[in-house]
Every structure is written in structure tokens, then in C-alpha cells.
Enzyme design. Structure first.
Site, PDB file in Angstrom:
ATOM      1  N   GLN A  61       0.822  -1.220   0.000  1.00 29.39           N
ATOM      2  CA  GLN A  61       0.000   0.000   0.000  1.00 29.39           C
ATOM      3  C   GLN A  61       0.851   1.263   0.000  1.00 29.39           C
ATOM      4  O   GLN A  61       0.375   2.330  -0.385  1.00 29.39           O
ATOM      5  CB  GLN A  61      -0.945  -0.016   1.197  1.00 29.39           C
ATOM      6  CG  GLN A  61      -2.041  -1.059   1.069  1.00 29.39           C
ATOM      7  CD  GLN A  61      -2.981  -1.059   2.259  1.00 29.39           C
ATOM      8  OE1 GLN A  61      -2.577  -0.841   3.387  1.00 29.39           O
ATOM      9  NE2 GLN A  61      -4.257  -1.311   1.999  1.00 29.39           N
ATOM     10  N   HIS A 246     -12.230  -0.647   8.445  1.00 30.38           N
ATOM     11  CA  HIS A 246     -10.808  -0.739   8.125  1.00 30.38           C
ATOM     12  C   HIS A 246     -10.505  -0.331   6.687  1.00 30.38           C
ATOM     13  O   HIS A 246      -9.435   0.217   6.413  1.00 30.38           O
ATOM     14  CB  HIS A 246     -10.307  -2.156   8.395  1.00 30.38           C
ATOM     15  CG  HIS A 246     -10.427  -2.560   9.831  1.00 30.38           C
ATOM     16  ND1 HIS A 246      -9.794  -1.890  10.852  1.00 30.38           N
ATOM     17  CD2 HIS A 246     -11.138  -3.540  10.429  1.00 30.38           C
ATOM     18  CE1 HIS A 246     -10.086  -2.449  12.012  1.00 30.38           C
ATOM     19  NE2 HIS A 246     -10.912  -3.448  11.773  1.00 30.38           N
ATOM     20  N   LEU A 247     -11.448  -0.576   5.785  1.00 34.66           N
ATOM     21  CA  LEU A 247     -11.241  -0.138   4.408  1.00 34.66           C
ATOM     22  C   LEU A 247     -11.343   1.385   4.302  1.00 34.66           C
ATOM     23  O   LEU A 247     -10.681   1.991   3.454  1.00 34.66           O
ATOM     24  CB  LEU A 247     -12.283  -0.798   3.497  1.00 34.66           C
ATOM     25  CG  LEU A 247     -12.223  -0.459   2.009  1.00 34.66           C
ATOM     26  CD1 LEU A 247     -10.869  -0.833   1.416  1.00 34.66           C
ATOM     27  CD2 LEU A 247     -13.345  -1.169   1.255  1.00 34.66           C
ATOM     28  N   ALA A 248     -12.120   1.995   5.168  1.00 32.97           N
ATOM     29  CA  ALA A 248     -12.383   3.435   5.081  1.00 32.97           C
ATOM     30  C   ALA A 248     -11.106   4.262   5.107  1.00 32.97           C
ATOM     31  O   ALA A 248     -10.889   5.121   4.237  1.00 32.97           O
ATOM     32  CB  ALA A 248     -13.324   3.865   6.204  1.00 32.97           C
ATOM     33  N   ASP A 249     -10.238   4.028   6.100  1.00 37.13           N
ATOM     34  CA  ASP A 249      -9.053   4.881   6.197  1.00 37.13           C
ATOM     35  C   ASP A 249      -8.075   4.615   5.060  1.00 37.13           C
ATOM     36  O   ASP A 249      -7.262   5.462   4.716  1.00 37.13           O
ATOM     37  CB  ASP A 249      -8.383   4.730   7.566  1.00 37.13           C
ATOM     38  CG  ASP A 249      -7.771   3.362   7.805  1.00 37.13           C
ATOM     39  OD1 ASP A 249      -6.748   3.073   7.183  1.00 37.13           O
ATOM     40  OD2 ASP A 249      -8.313   2.608   8.624  1.00 37.13           O
ATOM     41  N   GLN A 250      -8.173   3.439   4.434  1.00 37.69           N
ATOM     42  CA  GLN A 250      -7.270   3.108   3.337  1.00 37.69           C
ATOM     43  C   GLN A 250      -7.714   3.711   2.005  1.00 37.69           C
ATOM     44  O   GLN A 250      -6.970   3.651   1.019  1.00 37.69           O
ATOM     45  CB  GLN A 250      -7.148   1.584   3.222  1.00 37.69           C
ATOM     46  CG  GLN A 250      -6.559   0.958   4.476  1.00 37.69           C
ATOM     47  CD  GLN A 250      -6.686  -0.544   4.483  1.00 37.69           C
ATOM     48  OE1 GLN A 250      -6.398  -1.202   3.495  1.00 37.69           O
ATOM     49  NE2 GLN A 250      -7.117  -1.102   5.592  1.00 37.69           N
ATOM     50  N   HIS A 271      -7.798   6.087  13.708  1.00 37.89           N
ATOM     51  CA  HIS A 271      -6.830   5.873  12.634  1.00 37.89           C
ATOM     52  C   HIS A 271      -7.271   6.608  11.371  1.00 37.89           C
ATOM     53  O   HIS A 271      -6.460   7.235  10.677  1.00 37.89           O
ATOM     54  CB  HIS A 271      -6.718   4.365  12.360  1.00 37.89           C
ATOM     55  CG  HIS A 271      -5.506   3.958  11.588  1.00 37.89           C
ATOM     56  ND1 HIS A 271      -5.359   4.216  10.250  1.00 37.89           N
ATOM     57  CD2 HIS A 271      -4.378   3.319  11.965  1.00 37.89           C
ATOM     58  CE1 HIS A 271      -4.205   3.738   9.833  1.00 37.89           C
ATOM     59  NE2 HIS A 271      -3.583   3.185  10.848  1.00 37.89           N
TER      60      HIS A 271
END
Length: 301
Positions: A61, A246-250, A271
């Protein structure tokens, strides 16, 4: 508790250094300050090894946004951990993260040689990245009501019954909510490990899935592992959001690179908010969080 760069962070810094010929100071274990002066991003063949069970997904990433905007194809080989419970797993990248990025115009393909569970690591996989002339803004705001989900119990050097118990527990927990179809997948890795995944359809006809994953641990029953994943899935469905926590911040950095976009998610994690603050400091782009319901927020650029 452990300040400064750890092995996976250090590998990420050095990987970024290599893909753009950067001048870097402070790229050493335990360093709490890094000076990074990037040069021109170069497409090509790369190999990045963590040497521990540290997350190869985080290294991926780190360099992916740069290589997507390079002028030619790239091929990257990663070695280290693929499933460690404290960072995005390779399964998460394959089923959720990378398929969602394809909506923005990011073309990738993954070839898995070997998985690597914590603490032994030893995983190895390859990513091919095609250059993107431009990235497309994405809007993920209309939820779907999936009727079924896929459950997968990954096992290495452990009794198959552990995975079967996880599947049975998830089916019982999700009874009346979703129909569960499951499978136990035996894999060969350097050390023992177990990861349990629940995968359900993303928004509309979009290709990504929402993935809820829990890692098996000593002293934690197979039933408890499955119930943790099931509980997270049920809370997400109840929220009416499209993008899980967890996908949101990525996704935040990709909104910036695409020049806009929005999605709904559950209560943003610290985060996620920290990531937004760093992005604003470095790019001037402000990411807005607006609460719509008790546990649904609209995130937009």
C-alpha cells in the site's frame, strides 16, 4: 509502546525510496524522525523483503499509489507476513481493497506463491501494476442488502476441525441474517496459523467485497474467533454503510489522487481521522466527516 520504525515500517520507507530514487535520512530501526526527498517515480521490477512476519500488505500500500501513476507497468515481489491480525491481510487486498480500486481505474493482478502467518512469516507473493492515465472519483453511498456471504477458514499445520467449528459457529451466529456458504482451506506455510474470513457483496454491482477477518490465537476458541467476525459483520449491515471501518481509512489517499469522491462508513476510527489530518497537512485537501445516523457517516473530499 514501541516507538519509532519497526521492520515493516522500515521496509515501507526503503521501498518508497527505491521506487522514486529518494534521498532519505533516518531510515533505520527505531528511528522516530525521517527526512524523505522524493525524486521521479520509476516503473520496473522490484523485490521487497521484510525478513519477519511484518505486513507485506502495508509495504504494498506504500508503493502502489506511486507506481499506479508511473509511466509503465511494474512487477513487485513481496516476502514476509501475509496474515498477522494487526494489519490488512493479503486476503483483504485480494477480495476488498484491490477490487474496489479497480473502480477508480487501478489495474492490478496478484499471484500468490505462499502465505505467511504470524509469527513465522515466510509468505511470498507478486503484484503486477498497470499505469493509469487518470483516476476516477468514486461514490459509494447506496448500500445493498446481501443475502449471503462466503466464509473461509484458512489453516496451516492445524487440525481441520478448527476450521469446521469456525464455519459452524458463523452459520449459527448469522442464522436469519445471511446464508453462509463456507469452506476450509488448508495451506502450506512455514509456521502454523489460522485466519477466518467473512466476505459479502459490496455496493450495487461494484466488484469489491466487505471482508471481516479474525486471526486465530492460542487460548481463543474457534467459536469465539467466528463470533467476533460475525458480530462485526452484523453491526456493519445494521449501520447501512457501504465501506467497513478498516477499508475506510485506506481509501482516503485515493480520493485525493482521484480529485474527489465520497463514501459512507461506520463511526470513523481514530486511525481514519488521523490519516485525514495528515493528508490535509501534506496536501491541503480537507476530508469531511458528516454524521448521517447513529453509526453511519458520510466521508467526502
Amino acid at each position: 509502546a514501541k516507538p519509532g520504525l519497526l521492520r515493516q515500517h522500515l521496509t515501507s520507507v526503503r521501498a518508497a525510496k527505491e521506487v522514486c530514487g529518494a534521498r532519505v535520512l533516518g531510515d533505520e530501526m527505531g528511528s522516530s524522525h525521517v527526512r524523505f526527498e522524493p525524486g521521479k517515480v520509476k516503473a520496473g521490477e522490484y523485490q521487497f523483503s521484510i525478513g519477519t512476519a511484518g505486513s507485506t500488505s502495508l509495504v504494498c500500500q506504500t508503493v502502489l499509489p506511486a507506481l499506479v501513476l508511473a509511466d509503465d507497468k511494474s512487477r513487485i515481489r513481496f516476502s514476509g507476513g501475509t496474515h498477522n491480525g494487526m494489519s490488512p491481510s493479503l486476503s483483504f487486498l485480494q477480495y476488498s481493497y484491490l477490487p474496489l480500486l479497480s473502480i477508480l481505474g487501478v489495474e492490478t493482478s496478484v499471484t500468490v506463491e505462499r502465505l505467511g502467518f504470524f509469527p513465522a512469516g515466510g509468505g511470498c507473493w507478486q503484484l503486477e501494476v498497470a499505469p493509469a492515465a487518470a483516476l476516477l472519483p468514486v461514490e459509494l453511498v447506496e448500500p445493498v442488502s446481501p443475502r449471503q456471504c462466503i466464509a473461509q477458514a484458512l489453516l496451516s499445520k492445524l487440525d481441520r476441525s478448527i476450521g469446521e467449528r469456525e464455519l459452524n459457529a458463523a452459520s449459527r451466529s448469522l442464522e436469519g441474517v445471511l446464508e453462509v456458504s463456507g469452506e476450509v482451506i488448508q495451506v502450506e506455510t512455514p509456521g502454523p496459523g489460522n485466519s477466518f474470513l467473512l466476505r459479502c457483496q459490496g455496493a450495487g454491482n461494484k466488484p469489491h467485497e466487505s471482508v471481516f477477518e479474525e486471526t486465530g490465537q492460542h487460548g481463543v476458541s474457534a467459536e469465539r474467533v467466528a463470533k467476533r467476525a460475525s458480530g462485526r459483520l452484523k453491526a456493519f449491515l445494521h449501520s447501512g454503510a457501504v465501506v467497513e471501518e478498516h477499508l475506510a481509512d485506506q481509501l482516503l489517499l485515493w480520493l485525493v489522487l482521484a480529485g474527489g469522491g465520497c463514501f459512507t462508513t461506520t463511526n470513523p476510527s481514530q486511525h481514519c481521522r488521523t490519516n485525514a489530518a495528515v493528508i490535509q497537512q501534506m496536501t491541503g485537501c480537507e476530508i469531511e466527516f458528516r454524521q448521517q445516523q447513529r453509526n453511519r457517516w458520510l466521508v467526502s473530499l
